[in-house]
Each structure stands twice: as C-alpha cells, then as structure tokens.
Design a protein around this motif. Structure first.
Motif, mmCIF file in Angstrom:
data_model
loop_
_atom_site.group_PDB
_atom_site.id
_atom_site.type_symbol
_atom_site.label_atom_id
_atom_site.label_comp_id
_atom_site.label_asym_id
_atom_site.label_seq_id
_atom_site.Cartn_x
_atom_site.Cartn_y
_atom_site.Cartn_z
ATOM 1 N N ARG A 152 0.821 -1.222 0.000
ATOM 2 C CA ARG A 152 0.000 0.000 0.000
ATOM 3 C C ARG A 152 0.847 1.261 0.000
ATOM 4 O O ARG A 152 0.398 2.319 -0.433
ATOM 5 C CB ARG A 152 -0.924 0.006 1.226
ATOM 6 C CG ARG A 152 -2.078 -0.974 1.087
ATOM 7 C CD ARG A 152 -2.987 -0.960 2.309
ATOM 8 N NE ARG A 152 -3.900 -2.102 2.238
ATOM 9 C CZ ARG A 152 -4.452 -2.659 3.294
ATOM 10 N NH1 ARG A 152 -4.198 -2.208 4.500
ATOM 11 N NH2 ARG A 152 -5.269 -3.684 3.150
ATOM 12 N N GLU A 208 3.088 4.352 -4.093
ATOM 13 C CA GLU A 208 2.152 5.329 -4.667
ATOM 14 C C GLU A 208 2.240 5.290 -6.204
ATOM 15 O O GLU A 208 3.210 4.748 -6.751
ATOM 16 C CB GLU A 208 2.525 6.742 -4.180
ATOM 17 C CG GLU A 208 2.466 6.926 -2.674
ATOM 18 C CD GLU A 208 1.048 6.951 -2.134
ATOM 19 O OE1 GLU A 208 0.112 7.238 -2.909
ATOM 20 O OE2 GLU A 208 0.875 6.668 -0.938
ATOM 21 N N ILE A 263 -4.850 -3.694 -6.484
ATOM 22 C CA ILE A 263 -5.530 -2.824 -5.523
ATOM 23 C C ILE A 263 -6.735 -3.564 -4.967
ATOM 24 O O ILE A 263 -7.330 -4.412 -5.635
ATOM 25 C CB ILE A 263 -5.943 -1.455 -6.125
ATOM 26 C CG1 ILE A 263 -7.000 -1.606 -7.225
ATOM 27 C CG2 ILE A 263 -4.733 -0.687 -6.634
ATOM 28 C CD1 ILE A 263 -7.578 -0.270 -7.681
ATOM 29 N N GLU A 314 -13.409 3.751 -2.452
ATOM 30 C CA GLU A 314 -12.023 4.126 -2.747
ATOM 31 C C GLU A 314 -11.528 3.592 -4.075
ATOM 32 O O GLU A 314 -10.594 4.139 -4.666
ATOM 33 C CB GLU A 314 -11.083 3.554 -1.663
ATOM 34 C CG GLU A 314 -11.300 4.105 -0.285
ATOM 35 C CD GLU A 314 -10.487 3.319 0.752
ATOM 36 O OE1 GLU A 314 -9.313 3.014 0.476
ATOM 37 O OE2 GLU A 314 -11.046 3.000 1.811
ATOM 38 N N GLU A 374 -8.724 5.140 -6.840
ATOM 39 C CA GLU A 374 -7.411 4.499 -6.868
ATOM 40 C C GLU A 374 -7.098 3.954 -8.264
ATOM 41 O O GLU A 374 -5.984 4.111 -8.769
ATOM 42 C CB GLU A 374 -7.364 3.370 -5.826
ATOM 43 C CG GLU A 374 -5.970 3.087 -5.351
ATOM 44 C CD GLU A 374 -5.891 2.013 -4.266
ATOM 45 O OE1 GLU A 374 -4.768 1.523 -4.055
ATOM 46 O OE2 GLU A 374 -6.923 1.661 -3.670
ATOM 47 N N HIS A 434 -3.981 5.239 -11.177
ATOM 48 C CA HIS A 434 -2.923 4.342 -11.672
ATOM 49 C C HIS A 434 -2.959 4.134 -13.190
ATOM 50 O O HIS A 434 -2.170 3.354 -13.717
ATOM 51 C CB HIS A 434 -3.034 2.980 -10.974
ATOM 52 C CG HIS A 434 -2.553 2.987 -9.567
ATOM 53 N ND1 HIS A 434 -3.363 3.317 -8.508
ATOM 54 C CD2 HIS A 434 -1.321 2.721 -9.044
ATOM 55 C CE1 HIS A 434 -2.648 3.246 -7.384
ATOM 56 N NE2 HIS A 434 -1.426 2.882 -7.676
#
Length: 242
Positions: free
Chosen positions: A106, A109, A129, A135, A139, A143
C-alpha cells in the motif's frame, strides 16, 4: 516516448486490451507445479519472491529463475514483491527477470509505480488494488498512466497487502473499473472453477486470477493439477462467450 526511442520496446509495452483473455495462476513453489499449470493453459504463472517463511508460498530468486525457464515460452512469468522499497523491488526484478512485476504494498504510490516501471522496462508492471467501497474507482483512476496491468483483489483482512483471502468482492465495482480503464484489468479474489464463469460474465475483465481455490486444500502454494485444469477450462469457456 518516455520509454526510450526504441519503437519496438514501446509497442511491446502496449498490451492489446481486446486480445485473447489472460488466465493467471498463483502461486508456484515447484518446477513440477509450474510446468503442469503452464500445460493446463495458464497464460501467466505467478511467483511470490520473498524470504522463506514470510508467507507459505515464498520462493527465492534461484528457484524463480528455474521455474520461469521451465514454463517459457508457453507461459509468461509474473513475480510478486511484498516489499515497499523501490530499489529492493527493482533488484528483485534484475535477479529474476520476470515478464511482469507485480507490486502490492500500500505504501507504493502511483509516482513510485511510474519510477519503477521506467526502471524495469521492458518488464511490465502489474499493481494489485483492493476493492473497497468508495475508494476503488479513485485508486484505479490514479494508476491509469503508470501501469501496464491493473489487478482487482478482495481486501485483505490479515496481512498488510491486498488479496490472497480466497473470498470474492463486489463485482459491480470491478465492472465499473473495467469499463473506465484504459489498461487491461485482471480480476482476482476468491475465483474458482465454480464461480469464474459468473465473474467473467459480470465483470468482463481482460484476465482472471486464481490462487487459493487452485491449491491443494490446506496446502497454500501447492497446486492441485485437477483444480488448475478445471479453472482454466471454465475461464476459457466463459471468455469465449463475452
């Protein structure tokens, strides 16, 4: 191109989203299991590279290299690092030379992913993920420009990384990620020969992953060849229908 002037390399790093589906199977701890899994039709063979004992399925770089040479060119190798240290992760890639690096920590980043991806090219980068209410879309969006593949897994209850729970998650969230994603999405989390067809129909992912439900029950990281064959067959049939 940010990946250098060699156009072949750039093209190689742009996986075709509409190409044949991908079936990924984790986690090999022996050459024998890996070869049987490749022969069953798995496209991606997953290895967890870590110090012995960190997790039951951890293997070292020497065994990883042996496994990869045994399954190529039939299958591609995916090497998972549990590390949250960029240099450590890249050193593992240099030692193992997988086709795909899989990161899960996690603490990593999107900017770390971009840095790692540049550093390991032409090895591709896969990020897992966890699918959590509220969330996941944010997220996944964050990415899109720093990965080659995105993997959606069930949130971990125990260990400090996404996945390997053997439980499914909310496939409607995963479906939305797939619809929005510009990069191929691999669906993971509790998939078995019994539910993978439903998962593929519901989510329409580029790939699916199995770990827990293709293991010998009670022996994490030891594959059951019959379960592997059943999973691959069910996934191939389902991908043929979407």
């Amino acid at each position: 191109s940010m990946h250098g002037s060699d156009t072949r390399q750039t093209a190689a790093r742009r996986p075709r989203i509409n190409s044949a589906m991908a079936i990924q199977i984790y986690s090999m701890t022996s050459v024998l299991d890996a070869v049987a899994t490749a022969e069953a039709g798995a496209d991606l063979i997953g290895l967890v590279i870590a110090e012995p004992g960190v997790v039951a399925e951890a293997i070292g770089t020497d065994l990883a290299r042996k496994i990869l040479s045994a399954v190529r060119p039939r299958s591609r190798g995916v090497a998972l690092s549990l590390s949250d240290d960029r240099d450590e992760i890249c050193a593992m890639v240099d030692a193992v030379r997988p086709d795909v690096l899989h990161v899960v920590a996690r603490e990593i980043e999107p900017e770390d992913c971009a840095w790692i991806r540049e550093r390991i090219a032409p090895v591709m980068l896969l990020r897992a993920i966890a699918v959590r209410a509220g969330e996941t879309l944010t997220e996944a969006d964050a990415h899109q420009d720093c990965l080659d593949y995105l993997m959606l897994d069930s949130g971990a209850k125990g260990p400090p990384y996404a996945g390997a729970t053997g439980e499914t998650h909310d496939w409607s969230v995963s479906r939305t990620v797939v619809e929005r994603s510009r990069i191929p999405v691999i669906l993971a989390g509790g998939l078995s020969a019994d539910n993978v067809a439903d998962a593929i129909a519901a989510v329409k992912p580029w790939g699916v992953d199995s770990f827990t439900h293709t293991d010998v029950p009670g022996h994490r990281g030891k594959k059951d060849p019959a379960r592997v064959r059943a999973f691959v067959a069910a996934a191939q049939r389902a991908f043929g229908q979407i």
